[in-house]
Scaffold this motif. Structure first.
Motif, mmCIF file in Angstrom:
data_model
loop_
_atom_site.group_PDB
_atom_site.id
_atom_site.type_symbol
_atom_site.label_atom_id
_atom_site.label_comp_id
_atom_site.label_asym_id
_atom_site.label_seq_id
_atom_site.Cartn_x
_atom_site.Cartn_y
_atom_site.Cartn_z
ATOM 1 N N ALA A 1 0.861 -1.187 0.000
ATOM 2 C CA ALA A 1 0.000 0.000 0.000
ATOM 3 C C ALA A 1 0.891 1.229 0.000
ATOM 4 O O ALA A 1 2.034 1.183 0.486
ATOM 5 N N ALA A 2 0.396 2.333 -0.548
ATOM 6 C CA ALA A 2 1.198 3.554 -0.609
ATOM 7 C C ALA A 2 0.276 4.758 -0.646
ATOM 8 O O ALA A 2 -0.925 4.646 -0.940
ATOM 9 N N ARG A 3 0.859 5.905 -0.339
ATOM 10 C CA ARG A 3 0.128 7.168 -0.398
ATOM 11 C C ARG A 3 1.094 8.232 -0.901
ATOM 12 O O ARG A 3 2.228 8.327 -0.438
ATOM 13 N N ALA A 4 0.642 9.035 -1.880
ATOM 14 C CA ALA A 4 1.462 10.092 -2.459
ATOM 15 C C ALA A 4 0.818 11.440 -2.173
ATOM 16 O O ALA A 4 -0.417 11.572 -2.227
ATOM 17 N N THR B 1 4.432 0.765 2.091
ATOM 18 C CA THR B 1 4.697 -0.329 3.033
ATOM 19 C C THR B 1 4.501 -1.670 2.329
ATOM 20 O O THR B 1 3.790 -1.777 1.328
ATOM 21 N N ARG B 2 5.191 -2.693 2.892
ATOM 22 C CA ARG B 2 5.041 -4.097 2.487
ATOM 23 C C ARG B 2 5.317 -4.333 0.994
ATOM 24 O O ARG B 2 4.698 -5.185 0.369
ATOM 25 N N LEU B 3 6.237 -3.590 0.439
ATOM 26 C CA LEU B 3 6.658 -3.852 -0.937
ATOM 27 C C LEU B 3 7.600 -5.051 -0.954
ATOM 28 O O LEU B 3 8.465 -5.186 -0.087
ATOM 29 N N PRO B 4 7.477 -5.938 -1.936
ATOM 30 C CA PRO B 4 8.380 -7.090 -2.027
ATOM 31 C C PRO B 4 9.815 -6.654 -2.300
ATOM 32 O O PRO B 4 10.058 -5.630 -2.952
ATOM 33 N N SER C 1 12.235 -3.919 5.458
ATOM 34 C CA SER C 1 10.854 -4.261 5.825
ATOM 35 C C SER C 1 9.872 -4.012 4.690
ATOM 36 O O SER C 1 8.670 -4.275 4.819
ATOM 37 N N GLY C 2 10.366 -3.501 3.555
ATOM 38 C CA GLY C 2 9.489 -3.214 2.419
ATOM 39 C C GLY C 2 8.875 -1.838 2.471
ATOM 40 O O GLY C 2 7.985 -1.528 1.659
ATOM 41 N N GLY C 3 9.348 -0.978 3.387
ATOM 42 C CA GLY C 3 8.787 0.368 3.495
ATOM 43 C C GLY C 3 9.692 1.430 2.944
ATOM 44 O O GLY C 3 10.898 1.222 2.758
#
Length: 287
Positions: A196-199, A212-215, A244-246
């Motif tokens: 998930a992300a926010r710009a 967050t939680r990017l591979p 951590s994928g963040g």
């Protein structure tokens, strides 16, 4: 092997060379010399210096009046027909250990030249001891200087990291408090369903992306952020998440950037590409 800069036993070598080292200290020092070739070499050098100083001193005949005064004080008759021969005595060079001293012994044939040589030898040995002490101080100061330089390098590295963090925090604050702020929420796609992300975008201040939680990516691949417009997607920049994928990253965007209809993140070759070619892992529409 012990260096003279850190072993206090080196300070006793001058006294040992002169034969004035206390009896209680001699066994330990002699045992140390017997097992340490470097210490023994330095001791022999001191003894050799003593011998050379004694040999270099000029032989000076004492005046006849001096002999008369000495004999008068001691109660002996003055015999002007006999003048004792002057002797020239040198400190033995080849002896590894000086004889144990049992107090000062003054011979009747001791010359003024030997007294001068002995005084010079004592002065030279005193200077040698002082030189050893100075060497020890220099080595300690050098060690302190090295430690201080290491601490300074660490402090400078920490300062650089803190300046970078401060600059990023200031940039993020400027964007998030901008009057023309626009937000885009991005959802994970097939390649990263949990991501998930926010710009946050401001024409005047730039763009902030938090994800967050990017591979994790294989070597040679990177994530690339795209601004979706009515025309072709425009690259905002590339990034790699932490373990951590963040990520939380600030991108500079030109003031001429068209208002975004949305944003997307794709997986691309390292260094980025002019147009999307890889799998889309995050995408969202602008509010």
């Amino acid at each position: 092997m012990t260096s003279s800069g850190t072993d206090p036993r080196y300070d006793a070598l001058a006294e040992l060379a002169l034969g004035t080292l206390p009896e209680s200290e001699r066994p330990a020092i002699e045992a140390w010399l017997a097992g340490d070739p470097d210490a023994l070499a330095e001791f022999r050098a001191l003894r050799e210096s003593l011998g050379l100083l004694a040999l270099a001193a000029p032989v000076v005949e004492p005046p006849a009046s001096l002999r008369d005064r000495v004999l008068a004080v001691t109660g002996h008759a003055v015999d002007r027909g006999h003048t004792p021969a002057t002797t020239r005595t040198a400190v033995p060079i080849g002896v590894d250990f000086p004889p144990k001293s049992s107090g000062p012994v003054v011979g009747s044939g001791l010359s003024v030249g030997w007294l001068a040589a002995a005084a010079a030898a004592i002065l030279a040995l005193g200077l040698g001891v002082y030189a050893l002490q100075l060497r020890s101080q220099v080595e300690r100061l050098q060690a302190d200087l090295d430690a201080t330089a290491a601490r300074l390098a660490t402090t400078e590295a920490e300062a650089r990291v803190n300046r970078t963090r401060l600059a990023r925090a200031q940039a993020e604050t400027s964007i998030l408090t901008a009057a023309d702020l626009r937000r885009v929420d991005l959802a994970g796609q097939k390649g990263a369903p949990r991501a998930a992300a926010r710009a946050f975008w401001s024409r005047a201040q730039g763009l902030v992306l938090t994800a967050t939680r990017l591979p994790d990516l294989p070597e040679g691949r990177t994530y690339q952020l795209w601004v979706l417009t009515s025309g072709a997607p425009i690259s905002a920049g590339i990034f790699r998440p932490d373990a951590s994928g963040g990520t939380s990253i600030v991108f500079d965007t030109p003031v001429s950037l068209p208002p975004p209809a949305g944003m997307a993140v794709s997986v691309e070759p390292a260094g980025g590409v002019p147009a999307p070619t890889g799998e889309i892992v995050l995408i969202g529409k602008a509010d």
